[in-house]
Design a protein around this motif. Structure first.
Motif, PDB file in Angstrom:
ATOM      1  N   SER A  19       0.829  -1.245   0.062  1.00 28.56           N
ATOM      2  CA  SER A  19      -0.041   0.208   0.071  1.00 28.56           C
ATOM      3  C   SER A  19       0.818   1.255  -0.069  1.00 28.56           C
ATOM      4  CB  SER A  19      -1.070   0.030   1.203  1.00 28.56           C
ATOM      5  OG  SER A  19      -1.926  -1.167   1.218  1.00 28.56           O
ATOM      6  N   ILE A  20       1.870   1.100   0.875  1.00 30.52           N
ATOM      7  CA  ILE A  20       2.850   2.436   1.068  1.00 30.52           C
ATOM      8  C   ILE A  20       3.761   2.456  -0.337  1.00 30.52           C
ATOM      9  CG2 ILE A  20       4.972   3.314   2.278  1.00 30.52           C
ATOM     10  CD1 ILE A  20       3.893   2.200   4.523  1.00 30.52           C
ATOM     11  N   GLY A  21       4.114   1.380  -0.873  1.00 31.60           N
ATOM     12  CA  GLY A  21       4.693   1.415  -2.068  1.00 31.60           C
ATOM     13  C   GLY A  21       3.801   2.037  -3.253  1.00 31.60           C
ATOM     14  N   ALA A  22       2.751   1.352  -3.456  1.00 25.92           N
ATOM     15  CA  ALA A  22       1.882   1.922  -4.565  1.00 25.92           C
ATOM     16  C   ALA A  22       1.769   3.550  -4.299  1.00 25.92           C
ATOM     17  CB  ALA A  22       0.412   1.130  -4.390  1.00 25.92           C
ATOM     18  N   ALA A  23       1.391   3.901  -3.214  1.00 22.85           N
ATOM     19  CA  ALA A  23       1.148   5.318  -3.000  1.00 22.85           C
ATOM     20  C   ALA A  23       2.221   6.237  -3.435  1.00 22.85           C
ATOM     21  CB  ALA A  23       0.845   5.643  -1.413  1.00 22.85           C
ATOM     22  N   ALA A  24       3.408   5.721  -2.990  1.00 16.38           N
ATOM     23  CA  ALA A  24       4.665   6.485  -3.225  1.00 16.38           C
ATOM     24  C   ALA A  24       5.011   6.266  -4.794  1.00 16.38           C
ATOM     25  CB  ALA A  24       5.916   5.766  -2.527  1.00 16.38           C
ATOM     26  N   GLY A  25       4.808   5.087  -5.483  1.00 17.70           N
ATOM     27  CA  GLY A  25       4.773   4.870  -6.742  1.00 17.70           C
ATOM     28  C   GLY A  25       4.007   5.845  -7.735  1.00 17.70           C
ATOM     29  N   GLY A  26       2.706   5.954  -7.279  1.00 17.32           N
ATOM     30  CA  GLY A  26       1.851   6.603  -7.789  1.00 17.32           C
ATOM     31  C   GLY A  26       2.116   8.348  -7.848  1.00 17.32           C
ATOM     32  N   LEU A  27       2.779   8.823  -6.468  1.00 18.82           N
ATOM     33  CA  LEU A  27       3.086  10.141  -6.460  1.00 18.82           C
ATOM     34  C   LEU A  27       4.434  10.356  -7.370  1.00 18.82           C
ATOM     35  CD1 LEU A  27       2.883  10.826  -2.588  1.00 18.82           C
ATOM     36  CD2 LEU A  27       1.163  11.507  -4.448  1.00 18.82           C
ATOM     37  N   ALA A  28       5.185   9.298  -7.382  1.00 14.70           N
ATOM     38  CA  ALA A  28       6.521   9.550  -8.166  1.00 14.70           C
ATOM     39  C   ALA A  28       6.095   9.538  -9.655  1.00 14.70           C
ATOM     40  CB  ALA A  28       7.450   8.356  -7.822  1.00 14.70           C
ATOM     41  N   ALA A  29       5.017   8.692 -10.141  1.00 16.38           N
ATOM     42  CA  ALA A  29       4.844   8.315 -11.405  1.00 16.38           C
ATOM     43  C   ALA A  29       3.990   9.743 -12.015  1.00 16.38           C
ATOM     44  CB  ALA A  29       4.084   7.168 -11.495  1.00 16.38           C
ATOM     45  N   GLU A  83       4.708  12.714 -11.527  1.00 17.07           N
ATOM     46  CA  GLU A  83       5.935  13.598 -12.191  1.00 17.07           C
ATOM     47  C   GLU A  83       6.295  13.017 -13.374  1.00 17.07           C
ATOM     48  OE1 GLU A  83       7.897  16.833 -12.691  1.00 17.07           O
ATOM     49  OE2 GLU A  83       6.685  16.439 -10.719  1.00 17.07           O
ATOM     50  N   GLY A  84       6.678  11.556 -13.451  1.00 13.68           N
ATOM     51  CA  GLY A  84       7.139  10.731 -14.683  1.00 13.68           C
ATOM     52  C   GLY A  84       5.917  10.820 -15.695  1.00 13.68           C
ATOM     53  N   ALA A  85       4.887  10.710 -15.392  1.00  9.33           N
ATOM     54  CA  ALA A  85       3.672  10.891 -16.338  1.00  9.33           C
ATOM     55  C   ALA A  85       3.562  11.791 -17.220  1.00  9.33           C
ATOM     56  CB  ALA A  85       2.309  10.756 -15.649  1.00  9.33           C
ATOM     57  N   SER A  86       3.880  13.008 -16.703  1.00  7.46           N
ATOM     58  CA  SER A  86       3.884  14.051 -17.591  1.00  7.46           C
ATOM     59  C   SER A  86       5.099  14.291 -18.542  1.00  7.46           C
ATOM     60  CB  SER A  86       4.352  15.456 -16.665  1.00  7.46           C
ATOM     61  OG  SER A  86       5.860  15.396 -16.096  1.00  7.46           O
ATOM     62  N   ALA A  87       6.409  13.408 -18.156  1.00  3.15           N
ATOM     63  CA  ALA A  87       7.181  13.214 -19.298  1.00  3.15           C
ATOM     64  C   ALA A  87       6.713  12.437 -20.307  1.00  3.15           C
ATOM     65  CB  ALA A  87       8.583  12.764 -18.567  1.00  3.15           C
ATOM     66  N   ASP A  88       5.887  11.167 -19.782  1.00  7.60           N
ATOM     67  CA  ASP A  88       5.417  10.246 -20.686  1.00  7.60           C
ATOM     68  C   ASP A  88       4.432  10.878 -21.713  1.00  7.60           C
ATOM     69  OD1 ASP A  88       7.124   8.534 -19.989  1.00  7.60           O
ATOM     70  OD2 ASP A  88       5.884   7.596 -18.237  1.00  7.60           O
ATOM     71  N   ALA A  89       3.825  11.902 -21.263  1.00  4.48           N
ATOM     72  CA  ALA A  89       2.790  12.519 -21.944  1.00  4.48           C
ATOM     73  C   ALA A  89       3.433  13.404 -23.190  1.00  4.48           C
ATOM     74  CB  ALA A  89       1.789  13.427 -20.933  1.00  4.48           C
ATOM     75  N   ILE A 122       0.098   5.220 -18.939  1.00  5.73           N
ATOM     76  CA  ILE A 122       1.025   4.250 -18.938  1.00  5.73           C
ATOM     77  C   ILE A 122       2.056   4.529 -17.900  1.00  5.73           C
ATOM     78  CG2 ILE A 122       2.937   2.877 -20.268  1.00  5.73           C
ATOM     79  CD1 ILE A 122       0.996   3.101 -22.716  1.00  5.73           C
ATOM     80  N   GLY A 123       2.674   5.683 -17.846  1.00  4.55           N
ATOM     81  CA  GLY A 123       3.672   6.067 -16.914  1.00  4.55           C
ATOM     82  C   GLY A 123       3.132   5.846 -15.572  1.00  4.55           C
ATOM     83  N   PHE A 124       1.973   6.493 -15.524  1.00  3.73           N
ATOM     84  CA  PHE A 124       1.198   6.144 -13.943  1.00  3.73           C
ATOM     85  C   PHE A 124       1.103   4.866 -13.584  1.00  3.73           C
ATOM     86  CE2 PHE A 124      -2.178   6.191 -11.041  1.00  3.73           C
ATOM     87  CZ  PHE A 124      -1.868   6.933  -9.968  1.00  3.73           C
ATOM     88  N   ILE A 125       0.552   4.028 -14.348  1.00  6.48           N
ATOM     89  CA  ILE A 125       0.369   2.794 -13.882  1.00  6.48           C
ATOM     90  C   ILE A 125       1.545   1.722 -13.736  1.00  6.48           C
ATOM     91  CG2 ILE A 125      -0.317   0.493 -15.074  1.00  6.48           C
ATOM     92  CD1 ILE A 125      -2.774   2.019 -16.230  1.00  6.48           C
ATOM     93  N   ILE A 126       2.715   2.011 -14.606  1.00  3.73           N
ATOM     94  CA  ILE A 126       3.919   1.539 -14.141  1.00  3.73           C
ATOM     95  C   ILE A 126       4.491   1.866 -13.061  1.00  3.73           C
ATOM     96  CG2 ILE A 126       6.277   1.550 -15.181  1.00  3.73           C
ATOM     97  CD1 ILE A 126       5.503   1.439 -18.141  1.00  3.73           C
ATOM     98  N   GLY A 127       4.452   3.283 -12.593  1.00  2.00           N
ATOM     99  CA  GLY A 127       5.101   3.621 -11.442  1.00  2.00           C
ATOM    100  C   GLY A 127       4.100   3.033 -10.156  1.00  2.00           C
ATOM    101  N   VAL A 128       2.903   2.978 -10.333  1.00  2.00           N
ATOM    102  CA  VAL A 128       2.102   2.364  -9.091  1.00  2.00           C
ATOM    103  C   VAL A 128       2.422   0.792  -8.896  1.00  2.00           C
ATOM    104  CG1 VAL A 128      -0.148   1.768  -8.322  1.00  2.00           C
ATOM    105  CG2 VAL A 128       0.201   4.159  -9.282  1.00  2.00           C
ATOM    106  N   GLY A 129       2.404   0.192 -10.166  1.00  2.00           N
ATOM    107  CA  GLY A 129       2.770  -1.149 -10.220  1.00  2.00           C
ATOM    108  C   GLY A 129       4.203  -1.710  -9.406  1.00  2.00           C
ATOM    109  N   SER A 130       5.157  -0.859  -9.983  1.00  2.00           N
ATOM    110  CA  SER A 130       6.462  -1.144  -9.519  1.00  2.00           C
ATOM    111  C   SER A 130       6.651  -0.622  -8.306  1.00  2.00           C
ATOM    112  CB  SER A 130       7.482  -0.311 -10.352  1.00  2.00           C
ATOM    113  OG  SER A 130       7.034   1.022 -10.300  1.00  2.00           O
ATOM    114  N   GLY A 131       5.925   0.333  -7.588  1.00  2.00           N
ATOM    115  CA  GLY A 131       5.963   0.830  -6.288  1.00  2.00           C
ATOM    116  C   GLY A 131       5.303  -0.382  -5.469  1.00  2.00           C
ATOM    117  N   ALA A 132       4.097  -0.938  -5.819  1.00  2.00           N
ATOM    118  CA  ALA A 132       3.495  -1.784  -5.030  1.00  2.00           C
ATOM    119  C   ALA A 132       4.214  -3.043  -5.008  1.00  2.00           C
ATOM    120  CB  ALA A 132       2.146  -2.030  -5.777  1.00  2.00           C
TER     121      ALA A 132
END
Length: 98
Positions: free
Chosen positions: A23-33, A35-41, A58-68
């Protein structure tokens, strides 16, 4: 395995560390993603509208998934050391194997 308090065989794994860690990893990954989602966009904007939205998602999903996933792996290492690994719903207790 039996409960050390009441002797019941109805013992379950708790996975508290893995659940909290993911849960914590998904939240942190989502927050980090975010920022990365704007670059992917921006990269996806080579194909206007559809590419921008798809690249951001895609950037957001990858960030949340890898964080989780990383959070679950880290949290699982805490199960049995920091958190009791087993619970007994009959005796309402938690314990580790000896």
């Amino acid at each position: 395995m039996n409960c050390p308090n009441c002797g019941s065989q109805n013992v379950q794994l708790r996975h508290i560390g893995r659940k909290v860690g993911s849960s914590i990893g998904a939240a942190a990954g989502g927050l980090a993603a975010m920022e990365g989602a704007s670059a992917d966009a921006v990269i996806g904007s080579l194909m206007p509208v559809v590419g921008t939205i798809t690249g951001g998602l895609i950037g957001f999903i990858i960030g949340v998934g890898s964080g989780a996933t990383l959070g679950a792996i880290t949290g699982e290492s805490l199960d049995g050391t920091v958190f009791d690994e087993y619970c007994c719903p009959v005796g309402e207790c938690t314990f580790n194997t000896q």
